[in-house]
Design a protein around this motif. Structure first.
Motif, mmCIF file in Angstrom:
data_model
loop_
_atom_site.group_PDB
_atom_site.id
_atom_site.type_symbol
_atom_site.label_atom_id
_atom_site.label_comp_id
_atom_site.label_asym_id
_atom_site.label_seq_id
_atom_site.Cartn_x
_atom_site.Cartn_y
_atom_site.Cartn_z
ATOM 1 N N ILE A 39 0.710 -1.316 -0.216
ATOM 2 C CA ILE A 39 0.174 -0.044 0.196
ATOM 3 C C ILE A 39 1.107 1.299 0.045
ATOM 4 O O ILE A 39 1.012 1.931 -0.337
ATOM 5 C CB ILE A 39 -0.859 0.034 1.238
ATOM 6 C CG1 ILE A 39 -1.902 -1.490 0.937
ATOM 7 C CG2 ILE A 39 -1.736 1.387 1.410
ATOM 8 C CD1 ILE A 39 -2.833 -1.769 2.161
ATOM 9 N N LEU A 40 2.331 1.273 0.769
ATOM 10 C CA LEU A 40 2.576 2.272 0.429
ATOM 11 C C LEU A 40 3.371 2.583 -0.355
ATOM 12 O O LEU A 40 3.709 4.047 -1.110
ATOM 13 C CB LEU A 40 3.728 2.036 1.706
ATOM 14 C CG LEU A 40 4.541 3.215 1.792
ATOM 15 C CD1 LEU A 40 4.307 4.729 2.331
ATOM 16 C CD2 LEU A 40 6.244 3.194 2.870
ATOM 17 N N TRP A 53 9.351 16.652 -4.114
ATOM 18 C CA TRP A 53 9.111 16.697 -2.433
ATOM 19 C C TRP A 53 9.465 15.369 -1.491
ATOM 20 O O TRP A 53 9.645 15.543 -0.112
ATOM 21 C CB TRP A 53 9.256 17.670 -2.074
ATOM 22 C CG TRP A 53 8.129 17.961 -1.462
ATOM 23 C CD1 TRP A 53 6.930 18.054 -0.966
ATOM 24 C CD2 TRP A 53 6.939 18.727 -2.365
ATOM 25 N NE1 TRP A 53 5.646 17.858 -0.550
ATOM 26 C CE2 TRP A 53 5.703 18.193 -2.094
ATOM 27 C CE3 TRP A 53 6.932 19.073 -4.377
ATOM 28 C CZ2 TRP A 53 4.240 18.803 -2.488
ATOM 29 C CZ3 TRP A 53 5.828 19.098 -4.951
ATOM 30 C CH2 TRP A 53 4.417 19.459 -3.985
ATOM 31 N N LEU A 54 8.522 15.231 -1.462
ATOM 32 C CA LEU A 54 8.029 13.817 -0.227
ATOM 33 C C LEU A 54 8.581 12.365 -1.118
ATOM 34 O O LEU A 54 8.766 11.124 0.015
ATOM 35 C CB LEU A 54 6.805 12.969 -0.680
ATOM 36 C CG LEU A 54 5.144 14.502 -0.268
ATOM 37 C CD1 LEU A 54 3.925 13.745 -1.123
ATOM 38 C CD2 LEU A 54 5.300 15.046 1.056
ATOM 39 N N ALA A 55 9.545 11.843 -1.889
ATOM 40 C CA ALA A 55 10.693 10.933 -2.499
ATOM 41 C C ALA A 55 11.136 10.207 -0.926
ATOM 42 O O ALA A 55 11.503 9.897 -0.560
ATOM 43 C CB ALA A 55 11.260 11.615 -3.617
ATOM 44 N N ALA A 61 11.039 6.018 5.565
ATOM 45 C CA ALA A 61 9.637 5.156 5.590
ATOM 46 C C ALA A 61 9.685 3.251 5.145
ATOM 47 O O ALA A 61 9.515 2.914 5.865
ATOM 48 C CB ALA A 61 8.479 5.817 5.598
ATOM 49 N N ARG A 62 10.275 3.351 4.162
ATOM 50 C CA ARG A 62 10.269 2.131 3.431
ATOM 51 C C ARG A 62 11.478 1.572 4.054
ATOM 52 O O ARG A 62 11.080 0.319 4.404
ATOM 53 C CB ARG A 62 11.125 2.565 2.356
ATOM 54 C CG ARG A 62 9.106 2.059 1.225
ATOM 55 C CD ARG A 62 9.644 2.363 -0.014
ATOM 56 N NE ARG A 62 9.264 2.772 -1.444
ATOM 57 C CZ ARG A 62 9.019 3.578 -2.628
ATOM 58 N NH1 ARG A 62 10.021 3.902 -2.996
ATOM 59 N NH2 ARG A 62 7.612 3.214 -3.528
ATOM 60 N N LYS A 72 4.557 10.284 8.719
ATOM 61 C CA LYS A 72 5.220 11.361 8.497
ATOM 62 C C LYS A 72 5.442 11.868 7.148
ATOM 63 O O LYS A 72 5.047 13.115 6.766
ATOM 64 C CB LYS A 72 7.281 11.893 8.281
ATOM 65 C CG LYS A 72 7.015 12.100 9.953
ATOM 66 C CD LYS A 72 9.042 12.103 10.339
ATOM 67 C CE LYS A 72 9.583 12.442 11.545
ATOM 68 N NZ LYS A 72 11.194 12.155 11.162
ATOM 69 N N VAL A 73 5.007 10.762 6.590
ATOM 70 C CA VAL A 73 4.941 10.818 4.951
ATOM 71 C C VAL A 73 2.628 11.019 4.671
ATOM 72 O O VAL A 73 2.302 11.813 3.940
ATOM 73 C CB VAL A 73 4.690 9.127 4.176
ATOM 74 C CG1 VAL A 73 4.142 9.467 3.234
ATOM 75 C CG2 VAL A 73 5.762 8.676 4.508
ATOM 76 N N LEU A 74 2.196 10.409 6.143
ATOM 77 C CA LEU A 74 0.976 11.042 5.682
ATOM 78 C C LEU A 74 0.738 12.542 6.004
ATOM 79 O O LEU A 74 0.000 12.909 5.345
ATOM 80 C CB LEU A 74 -0.349 10.105 6.421
ATOM 81 C CG LEU A 74 0.317 8.583 6.160
ATOM 82 C CD1 LEU A 74 -0.619 7.829 7.717
ATOM 83 C CD2 LEU A 74 -0.285 8.523 5.026
#
Length: 86
Positions: A39-40, A53-55, A61-62, A72-74
Motif C-alpha cells: 500500500i505504501l 519533495w515527498l520522495a 519510511a520504506r 510523516k509521509v501521511l
C-alpha cells in the motif's frame, strides 16, 4: 501536448486511511508488514510525480517501516490534498 496529471485525492486518502492505525492488519509488531508496504508503494507511485519533495520521506519510511515514519509521509500527503477530510 503535455499531459497534466493530478493526484486523485479521494482515492489517495482512502489508501492513507488504511495505514493510519498502527494496530491494523498492515502492521506487525509496530512495523509495516508486506501488505502495508504494498500500500505504501502504491501511495508513493500516486504522489511522487506530483510531489517530488515527498520522495525522501517515502525512502525513509520504506527503510524504517515504523509507524512514526509512516505518519510523516501521511502528513506530507495532507499538505498535497488540503481541505480533504478523511
Amino acid at each position: 501536448m503535455t499531459k497534466q496529471r493530478k493526484v486523485d485525492c479521494a482515492y489517495l486518502l482512502k489508501l492513507v486511511k488504511l495505514l493510519e492505525d498502527p494496530f491494523s492488519n498492515y502492521y506487525s509488531d509496530g512495523y509495516l508488514n508486506s501488505e502495508g508496504m504494498t500500500i505504501l508503494s502504491l501511495i508513493a507511485q500516486l504522489t511522487i510525480r506530483e510531489a517530488p519533495w515527498l520522495a525522501s520521506l517515502f525512502r525513509r519510511a520504506r527503510e524504517r517501516r515504523d509507524h512514526q515514519s509512516i505518519m510523516k509521509v501521511l502528513e506530507g500527503i495532507r499538505e498535497l490534498c488540503p481541505g480533504s477530510e478523511y
